[in-house]
Enzyme design. Structure first.
Site, PDB file in Angstrom:
ATOM      1  N   HIS A 187    -138.148  -4.212 -13.320  1.00 47.18           N
ATOM      2  CA  HIS A 187    -138.611  -4.255 -11.931  1.00 47.18           C
ATOM      3  C   HIS A 187    -137.458  -4.452 -10.949  1.00 47.18           C
ATOM      4  CE1 HIS A 187    -142.146  -4.296  -9.378  1.00 47.18           C
ATOM      5  NE2 HIS A 187    -141.762  -5.410  -8.774  1.00 47.18           N
TER       6      HIS A 187
ATOM      7  N   SER B 246    -142.772  -2.014  -5.345  1.00 51.20           N
ATOM      8  CA  SER B 246    -143.649  -3.096  -5.765  1.00 51.20           C
ATOM      9  C   SER B 246    -144.861  -3.153  -4.816  1.00 51.20           C
ATOM     10  CB  SER B 246    -142.873  -4.412  -5.801  1.00 51.20           C
ATOM     11  OG  SER B 246    -143.564  -5.379  -6.522  1.00 51.20           O
TER      12      SER B 246
END
Length: 663
Positions: free
Chosen positions: A637, A525
């Site tokens: 994610h 990320s």
């Protein structure tokens, strides 16, 4: 006597390790429920069960069984029953279990399942949260027979918030709150309409149910969460916050006269520290108890292991004025004591990650869930007056006795501009004085999060493969005050990059066992963004692995579920300032990349969509750079933390093998 050599930890050990979370102490403080999550290797699925611990005898008993997800146990007010959530029928539904034993009784059969059970004070009702599309109500039952055919239809989009990572595309449904009468089974839906409502808590006198919601009509540009009190008898609403921030974790004093909240006025957007607030019902006054306290309230530690962690709010004591809570501070989560006069001091402060806390209503003794870099996690009793702790579970005892964990040595040093920085260094397994070892630098996501004294399976696998592991909290991380966490906004790739490079330099100067010619770097990320940035600005690393990363802020602005506002908050630029967005984009510097780069990304990542990885891969390949692109199917994610177990393991092996090959 022959001493067996300890096994080294590998990716596949995720199948052996168990996660213990969500301690729930009963009202008299004599018993505790908790949730134990494991992975079934044959089905490659997680399963959870509820366990009971007698806090006097420390006797343990299992209360649910099977390979379903049983979680969120909550004691009835008299301590004789437990409501919990289970997916054993297909969807998450409420089940009721007697303390005396017997079969659990299913209470709800809702079409979209339920979450977040909250008892009424008289023990006759349970409030819960569910999801409803237009026209659906609590009368709609879960279908026993799934329709296996896909009825494809066009998706009509009119709002910018039409997708979210983990949930996918918005299906036109909203979260609402209902109450079920346990004896009759009758249900009452408290909220309706085109808005999301989230259940918080029920006042001890039974009069109010606290709910959070954002009732602004322009949702695409609203990022608040107000607290409302629903008067059960008069069936009316009262808002107690001022529509200027984000508030939640609502808890009540035993006399129902005060409410504790955790939240902020969002002065620094999503980089704002959470604070303690108290609302007095008699005076109708909301007060911040910690306006000058430069510590973030809550648990902001990053990890890749625990499943279903529940962070409590302010847990009040019998005097209606004192409370205990968790806060993130310098790489630890700490149990603090406070009162409405403003006094705050630690009850439990150590080099550890406290990821669960329950008191049962008394501020004499609590049960806490604790993890360290060498201990995946267990439950402990905590004397809140003396700070004395006693371990009461050993869920990974056999694994710990047969495997070698690498310690994390704390580091403290100054950045090149004089800021205090904090991190850790793990030595490789089999470390021998006088030998040189490669080092892997790990960078966390967020960026507003915190590496902590907590177990990280990824780090242990790297150390097991002979790597030293460096992880630090650069500017932008939580745990070091408001100025520190806000400093990264508008400066991605600036001082944060310098902090990380200063950490590498500090380690090379301090530890002579690190081979400066054999360095690797990885992160996910924001950590993936920074990995991309690093290899575009230095060739000192022999290999890199970028995970769920950002490479292009211009396209990110439109494709991410949070892009159009996150870029504005963090880069401080929008599509009217393409130059700034491009200046902070790692793709701008791809021509400088000489480091072999492995790109890992989930196909269904809506936070950092996979097109970010696609752009980076093509830009590298067209220039004949050394790279590989790995796409994980059906993964969002959260792949590294709660993704499909086999894919989590595959991901770990890709990371380790890339560094073994190139470093």
């Amino acid at each position: 006597m022959e001493v067996k050599e300890s096994k080294r930890i590998n990716a596949e050990d995720l199948y052996e390790l168990k996660s213990v979370v969500d301690p729930q102490v009963n009202g008299i403080g004599q018993e505790c429920l908790y949730v134990l999550t494991s992975i079934c290797k044959e089905t490659d699925k997680y399963y959870s069960n509820i366990f009971h611990k007698n806090l006097n005898t420390l006797e343990t008993s299992q209360w649910t069984f099977g390979k379903d997800r049983n979680h969120s146990p909550r004691w009835s007010p008299n301590g004789e029953q437990v409501v919990f959530i289970s997916n054993r029928s297909g969807k998450n539904q409420l089940f009721l279990l007697s303390k005396k034993g017997g079969e659990a009784k299913q209470l709800t059969y809702l079409v979209n399942g339920v979450s977040n059970p909250v008892w009424s004070p008289d023990g006759k009702e349970i409030a819960f949260q569910s999801n409803f599309k237009t026209g659906e109500t609590v009368a709609d039952k879960e279908s026993k027979k799934e329709d296996k055919e896909d009825n494809l239809t066009a998706l009509e989009v009119t709002n910018m918030k039409y997708k979210s990572d983990g949930k996918g595309f918005w299906d036109g449904s909203y979260d609402h709150i209902a109450v079920i009468d346990i004896e009759s089974g009758n249900m009452e839906q408290l909220t309706t309409g085109d808005n999301n409502y989230y259940l918080q808590s029920w006042s001890p006198d039974g009069q109010y149910i606290a709910i959070s919601a954002d009732q602004n009509k322009e949702k695409d540009f609203s990022f608040i969460s107000d607290i409302y009190l629903y008067n059960r008898k008069e069936k009316n609403w009262k808002r107690i916050t001022e529509s200027n921030g984000n508030y939640g974790k609502v808890t009540w004093t035993p006399d129902s006269k005060r409410i504790g909240l955790i939240g902020s006025d969002r002065e620094y957007e999503n980089a704002t520290l959470s604070k303690l607030w108290v609302y007095d019902l008699e005076s109708d006054f909301l007060q911040c108890l910690t306006p000058e306290w430069d510590v973030n309230v809550g648990d902001y530690a990053i990890g890749d292991f625990q499943q279903g962690v529940v962070t409590p709010g302010m847990l009040w004591g019998e005097d209606n004025e004192s409370f205990t809570f968790l806060a993130s501070d310098h790489g630890n989560t700490v149990v603090y004591f406070g009162n409405i006069s403003g006094a705050i001091y630690p009850s439990l402060i150590d080099n550890q990650h406290v990821y669960g806390l329950s008191t049962g209503g008394s501020l004499k003794k609590a049960v806490v869930a604790i993890s360290t870099p060498t201990h995946p996690g267990d439950l402990y009793t905590l004397d809140l007056e003396t700070g004395e702790i006693q371990q009461i579970t050993e869920v990974n005892k056999e694994f710990a006795e047969s495997h070698a964990f690498s310690e994390a040595e704390p580091l403290q040093f100054a950045s090149r501009d004089g800021w205090e920085l904090h991190g850790w260094l793990m030595k490789p397994q089999g470390f021998k004085e006088g030998e040189k070892y490669p080092l892997v630098l790990e960078i966390h996501g967020g960026p507003h999060a915190m590496y902590a004294n907590s177990y990280f399976h990824e780090f242990q696998t790297l150390a097991s493969n002979g790597f030293a592991v460096l992880f630090i909290n650069p500017r932008g991380s939580h745990g070091y005050g408001q100025q520190f966490v806000d400093a990264v906004r508008g400066d991605y790739g600036g001082k944060d990059y310098e902090d990380i490079m200063d950490a590498v330099d500090y380690c090379l100067e301090t530890f002579n066992f690190i081979d400066s010619s054999r360095l690797g770097v990885t992160g996910g990320s924001y950590g993936g963004f920074m990995t991309n940035w690093i290899v575009g600005h230095t060739d000192r690393f022999k290999a890199a692995v970028t995970q769920r990363s950002i490479s292009n802020w211009i396209s990110f602005y439109g494709v991410s579920d949070i892009g159009y506002y996150f870029a504005d908050w963090q880069i401080k630029a929008d599509l009217n300032d393409i130059e700034t967005l491009w200046k902070h984009s790692p793709l701008t510097y791809v021509k400088n990349i000489k480091t072999p780069l492995l790109i890992l990304h989930g196909e269904k990542d809506y936070r950092c969509p996979i097109e970010q990885a696609e752009q980076l891969f093509i830009a590298l390949k067209i220039q004949k750079k050394e790279t590989k692109f790995v796409r994980f199917p059906e993964s969002n994610h959260e792949l590294s933390r709660s993704g499909k177990p086999a894919l989590r393991i595959e991901r770990l092996n890709y990371i380790n093998n890339w560094f073994l090959e190139y470093v």
